[in-house]
Structures are given as structure tokens and as C-alpha cells.
Design a protein around this motif. Sequence first.
Motif, mmCIF file in Angstrom:
data_model
loop_
_atom_site.group_PDB
_atom_site.id
_atom_site.type_symbol
_atom_site.label_atom_id
_atom_site.label_comp_id
_atom_site.label_asym_id
_atom_site.label_seq_id
_atom_site.Cartn_x
_atom_site.Cartn_y
_atom_site.Cartn_z
ATOM 1 N N GLY A 28 50.567 -1.727 -88.559
ATOM 2 C CA GLY A 28 50.256 -0.409 -89.115
ATOM 3 C C GLY A 28 49.927 0.606 -88.043
ATOM 4 N N SER A 29 49.988 1.867 -88.400
ATOM 5 C CA SER A 29 49.706 2.946 -87.447
ATOM 6 C C SER A 29 48.252 2.922 -86.969
ATOM 7 N N GLU A 30 47.352 2.359 -87.784
ATOM 8 C CA GLU A 30 45.933 2.278 -87.417
ATOM 9 C C GLU A 30 45.562 0.900 -86.896
ATOM 10 N N GLY A 31 46.562 0.048 -86.686
ATOM 11 C CA GLY A 31 46.321 -1.305 -86.197
ATOM 12 C C GLY A 31 47.001 -2.332 -87.081
ATOM 13 N N ASP A 32 47.118 -3.552 -86.578
ATOM 14 C CA ASP A 32 47.754 -4.626 -87.335
ATOM 15 C C ASP A 32 46.838 -5.080 -88.465
ATOM 16 N N SER A 44 50.673 2.063 -95.642
ATOM 17 C CA SER A 44 50.473 2.312 -94.219
ATOM 18 C C SER A 44 51.797 2.694 -93.576
ATOM 19 N N ARG A 47 54.046 1.260 -87.106
ATOM 20 C CA ARG A 47 54.229 1.697 -85.716
ATOM 21 C C ARG A 47 55.680 1.475 -85.318
#
Length: 87
Positions: A28-32, A44, A47
Motif C-alpha cells: 500500500g501507499s502507506e506501507g505494506d 488503498s 505503490r
Amino acid sequence: MAELIRFELVTPERLVRSEEVHMVVVPGSEGDFGVLAGHSPVMSIIRSGAAVEVYATAGAPPERIEIAGGFAEVNDKGLTILAESVG
């Protein structure tokens, strides 16, 4: 036996995967984040240039699938990833 989640990977051209799996790790753009059966609904952005990790069963090594952009949606039906391209 552990619950499985429905996983679908789709591009604008075709359905790439549709199967029951143990877990998927989404970049995800905010982290896995890992998605298991019963995961709360979420959307989400993916990335770009990252890889999805698919675990067919608990303890199995992950299968890495390179994807470019798109988004992921988790709902009561499972996990759908709409990717710009795969591979």
C-alpha cells in the motif's frame, strides 16, 4: 483448517488471478499490509513498482507478483487488486 480469502488480481486487459489463498501482503501507499480472512474493509493505493506476496497456505513461501500501480479493495467478498499492469 485456517480460513481462506478470495483473491483476485485484475488488469484493464484481463483477470490475471482468481483463487482462494491464506494471506496476501499488499504494498500500500502507506506501507505494506497483510490481508487474511475476516479483514476489515479497506481501500488503498498500490505503490508503483512493488510486488504483491501471495501465501497459498499458512507457512508456505510467498509467491511474488510484480505489479505497477493501481489500488486494492478488501470487502466481505475478499481482496481485489486492480493493477495498471502485472509483470
